[in-house]
Scaffold this motif. Structure first.
Motif, short mmCIF file in Angstrom:
data_model
loop_
_atom_site.label_atom_id
_atom_site.label_comp_id
_atom_site.label_asym_id
_atom_site.label_seq_id
_atom_site.Cartn_x
_atom_site.Cartn_y
_atom_site.Cartn_z
N PRO A 31 0.71 -1.12 0.16
CA PRO A 31 -0.12 0.02 0.07
C PRO A 31 0.90 1.31 0.14
O PRO A 31 0.34 2.15 -0.19
CB PRO A 31 -0.87 -0.23 1.50
CG PRO A 31 -1.00 -1.60 1.64
CD PRO A 31 0.52 -2.12 1.06
N LEU A 32 2.32 1.14 0.37
CA LEU A 32 2.92 2.34 0.26
C LEU A 32 2.97 2.92 -1.07
O LEU A 32 3.26 4.30 -1.40
CB LEU A 32 4.60 1.92 0.88
CG LEU A 32 4.80 1.74 2.43
CD1 LEU A 32 5.95 1.17 2.50
CD2 LEU A 32 4.38 2.76 3.13
N LEU A 33 2.72 2.01 -2.17
CA LEU A 33 2.83 2.50 -3.47
C LEU A 33 1.33 2.60 -4.01
O LEU A 33 0.93 3.46 -4.36
CB LEU A 33 3.47 1.08 -4.47
CG LEU A 33 4.80 0.88 -3.99
CD1 LEU A 33 5.23 -0.33 -4.88
CD2 LEU A 33 5.87 2.21 -4.13
N ARG A 34 0.21 1.68 -3.86
CA ARG A 34 -0.82 1.82 -4.58
C ARG A 34 -1.78 2.85 -3.76
O ARG A 34 -2.64 3.36 -4.44
CB ARG A 34 -1.43 0.37 -4.75
CG ARG A 34 -0.65 -0.51 -5.67
CD ARG A 34 -1.47 -1.74 -6.01
NE ARG A 34 -2.85 -1.50 -6.45
CZ ARG A 34 -3.89 -1.59 -5.80
NH1 ARG A 34 -3.91 -2.06 -4.45
NH2 ARG A 34 -4.85 -1.47 -6.37
N TRP A 35 -1.45 2.76 -2.47
CA TRP A 35 -2.22 3.73 -1.59
C TRP A 35 -1.88 5.13 -1.36
O TRP A 35 -2.23 5.90 -0.32
CB TRP A 35 -2.89 3.15 -0.39
CG TRP A 35 -3.97 2.23 -0.52
CD1 TRP A 35 -3.92 0.70 -1.09
CD2 TRP A 35 -5.38 2.44 -0.30
NE1 TRP A 35 -5.41 0.32 -1.39
CE2 TRP A 35 -6.18 1.26 -0.77
CE3 TRP A 35 -6.03 3.69 -0.07
CZ2 TRP A 35 -7.56 1.24 -0.84
CZ3 TRP A 35 -7.54 3.57 -0.05
CH2 TRP A 35 -8.33 2.41 -0.54
N HIS A 36 -0.58 5.36 -1.85
CA HIS A 36 0.14 6.60 -1.84
C HIS A 36 -1.06 7.59 -2.11
O HIS A 36 -1.81 7.43 -2.89
CB HIS A 36 1.33 6.64 -2.49
CG HIS A 36 2.08 7.87 -2.43
ND1 HIS A 36 1.44 9.26 -2.87
CD2 HIS A 36 3.39 8.09 -1.85
CE1 HIS A 36 2.51 10.10 -2.50
NE2 HIS A 36 3.58 9.46 -1.87
N THR A 59 10.24 -2.92 -4.61
CA THR A 59 11.53 -3.11 -5.50
C THR A 59 11.88 -1.88 -6.39
O THR A 59 10.66 -1.22 -6.56
CB THR A 59 11.46 -4.30 -6.39
OG1 THR A 59 10.26 -4.05 -7.32
CG2 THR A 59 11.31 -5.64 -5.55
N PRO A 60 12.81 -1.51 -7.01
CA PRO A 60 13.00 -0.27 -7.82
C PRO A 60 11.93 -0.40 -8.86
O PRO A 60 11.59 0.48 -9.37
CB PRO A 60 14.28 -0.32 -8.15
CG PRO A 60 14.99 -1.04 -7.14
CD PRO A 60 14.09 -2.32 -6.47
N TYR A 61 11.71 -1.62 -9.45
CA TYR A 61 10.65 -1.72 -10.57
C TYR A 61 9.44 -1.43 -10.13
O TYR A 61 8.78 -0.75 -10.92
CB TYR A 61 10.77 -3.30 -11.19
CG TYR A 61 9.82 -3.44 -12.13
CD1 TYR A 61 10.13 -2.92 -13.58
CD2 TYR A 61 8.62 -3.92 -12.09
CE1 TYR A 61 9.21 -3.28 -14.47
CE2 TYR A 61 7.58 -4.27 -13.05
CZ TYR A 61 7.95 -3.61 -14.17
OH TYR A 61 6.87 -3.92 -15.36
N MET A 62 8.94 -1.90 -9.05
CA MET A 62 7.74 -1.69 -8.51
C MET A 62 7.35 -0.05 -8.38
O MET A 62 6.46 0.66 -8.83
CB MET A 62 7.48 -2.31 -7.16
CG MET A 62 7.11 -3.60 -7.09
SD MET A 62 6.95 -4.40 -5.59
CE MET A 62 6.97 -6.29 -5.70
N LYS A 63 8.49 0.60 -7.85
CA LYS A 63 8.44 1.92 -7.60
C LYS A 63 8.33 2.75 -9.22
O LYS A 63 7.43 3.66 -9.34
CB LYS A 63 9.74 2.57 -6.98
CG LYS A 63 9.79 2.54 -5.44
CD LYS A 63 10.87 3.39 -4.93
CE LYS A 63 10.92 4.66 -5.13
NZ LYS A 63 11.78 5.48 -4.34
N SER A 64 9.11 2.17 -10.01
CA SER A 64 8.91 2.88 -11.42
C SER A 64 7.47 2.57 -11.99
O SER A 64 6.97 3.51 -12.92
CB SER A 64 10.05 2.23 -12.32
OG SER A 64 9.62 0.74 -12.81
N GLN A 65 6.78 1.50 -11.71
CA GLN A 65 5.56 1.40 -12.15
C GLN A 65 4.35 2.09 -11.12
O GLN A 65 3.44 2.80 -12.09
CB GLN A 65 5.07 -0.17 -12.07
CG GLN A 65 5.98 -1.06 -13.16
CD GLN A 65 5.67 -0.58 -14.75
OE1 GLN A 65 4.37 -0.60 -14.88
NE2 GLN A 65 6.51 -0.31 -15.50
N TRP A 66 4.50 2.20 -10.03
CA TRP A 66 3.32 2.97 -9.30
C TRP A 66 3.75 4.16 -8.82
O TRP A 66 2.68 5.03 -8.43
CB TRP A 66 3.01 1.83 -8.07
CG TRP A 66 2.12 0.71 -8.73
CD1 TRP A 66 0.76 0.47 -8.64
CD2 TRP A 66 2.49 -0.52 -9.03
NE1 TRP A 66 0.29 -0.48 -9.12
CE2 TRP A 66 1.45 -1.26 -9.40
CE3 TRP A 66 3.71 -1.38 -9.06
CZ2 TRP A 66 1.36 -2.62 -9.90
CZ3 TRP A 66 3.62 -2.52 -9.53
CH2 TRP A 66 2.75 -3.16 -9.89
#
Length: 356
Positions: free
Chosen positions: A292-297, A330-337
């Motif tokens: 959720p740190l990514l998708r619920w930001h 991961t860095p990839y997840m950050k780049s996507q979300w």
């Protein structure tokens, strides 16, 4: 007669021949047969009214249209269930589905195991007859087909979550309703049965009646539940307070939050990508938990639907609550979300450097 001769120039068929009274009322009994639902309607399938369908709705009464457009796909099962409506939850004309609480009176020996021993349930009936036939944009028959097939498919895919963050699912069924008493004609209505939740939707509740701690618990359970659903490659496209039930512990003097349940899956997307494009789907790591740190930001504004419930500084709270998931990012997840693009699009400054 199914088609009246009283339609005049300028009249609509649904105005000259309104549907019969809604039968899903307290005390009415129905016997339904189990049904194996069809595959979920494709993401790209439209429920829009075509020119031909628009002409039909203007000239053919709703009841006759239901005869002309019976539900298709799937197959009948062997088990039978008889229930009685105990009260209406959302029933009447101009609804996309009729939702009623029911008492289970009788089940055949081969009924689903999940239904055995259940005395109270919710029946959700996808009856196009009581759809809004004056709607200029939506074809009720396409709409109920999409909603029924996607909802049934969602419960199947989320089977391990049933009874926790989503209701328990008691199966899909078909109901035969008489059309004209002197004849033996019937029309078919699809339905599902799910767990009865002894709580209230967030739309019915007042945030001020809950402490900030309780509201934080509710929002966290929403985030946890939605994230678990997304992990199973299902997107909730209608996540709003009206579709979130809050069940409180009746034995707690502090009205402890017992459970938060997400429901109404008729418009779900059974894919991570909005259009289900395979190559784009793979970029979104299907089957992988996304923190959720990514998708619920806050940049994604997913919490905005619940803004009346959030009177604290949301983003620091989110970081603290889900700090334990940071190692999964991961860095990839950050780049996507959490790409630079999304921050620029929202005209926001990045605030996540060094957090993952």
């Amino acid at each position: 007669m199914l088609i009246s001769n009283t339609i005049q120039d300028g009249d609509f068929a649904f105005e000259a021949n309104p549907p019969p009274p809604v039968p899903y009322v307290k005390g009415h009994r129905f016997t339904v047969r189990s049904q194996n639902p069809p595959a979920p309607a494709p993401i790209t399938e439209s429920c829009s009214l075509t020119k031909e369908a628009d002409i039909e709705r203007r000239t053919v009464p709703p009841l006759q249209r239901c005869i002309l457009h019976p539900p298709v796909g799937g197959s009948d099962g062997d088990s039978m269930v008889t229930f009685e409506v105990s009260h209406e939850i959302r029933a009447g004309e101009d609804h996309s589905a009729q939702i009623v609480a029911v008492n289970i009176l009788n089940t055949s020996p081969d009924c689903p195991k999940t239904l055995q021993g259940v005395t109270t349930a919710v029946a959700k009936l996808y009856d196009p007859l009581y759809f809004d036939h004056s709607d200029d944009d939506t074809d009720p028959f396409l709409c109920v087909k999409c909603h029924y097939s996607r909802e049934a498919a969602s419960y199947a895919r989320l089977s391990d979550l049933q009874g926790t963050v989503i209701p328990a699912y008691y199966g899909s069924y078909s109901l035969e309703l008489p059309v004209d008493e002197p004849s033996s004609k019937t029309r078919t209505v699809r339905l599902i049965m799910i767990e009865y939740i002894s709580g209230f939707s967030m739309r019915e509740l007042r945030p001020r009646d809950f402490s900030q701690l309780q509201r934080k618990q509710i929002i966290k359970q929403i985030i946890d539940g939605e994230s678990a659903i997304y992990t199973r490659d299902v997107r909730l496209s209608d996540l709003h307070p009206r579709n979130v039930m809050v069940e409180q512990d009746p034995n707690s003097k502090e009205n402890r939050i017992k459970r938060v349940i997400l429901l109404d899956f008729g418009t779900n997307i059974l894919s991570r990508h909005w259009l289900g494009i395979p190559e784009e789907e793979q970029k979104l790591l299907p089957g992988t938990y996304i923190s959720p740190l990514l998708r619920w930001h806050k940049v994604w504004r997913m919490v905005n639907s619940f803004s009346d419930w959030v009177d604290w500084d949301y983003q620091p709270w989110l970081r603290a609550e889900y700090a334990h998931t940071a190692s999964s990012v991961t860095p990839y997840m950050k780049s996507q979300w959490l790409s630079d693009f999304i921050f620029e699009r929202r005209n926001m400054k990045r605030d996540d450097e060094g957090l993952y």
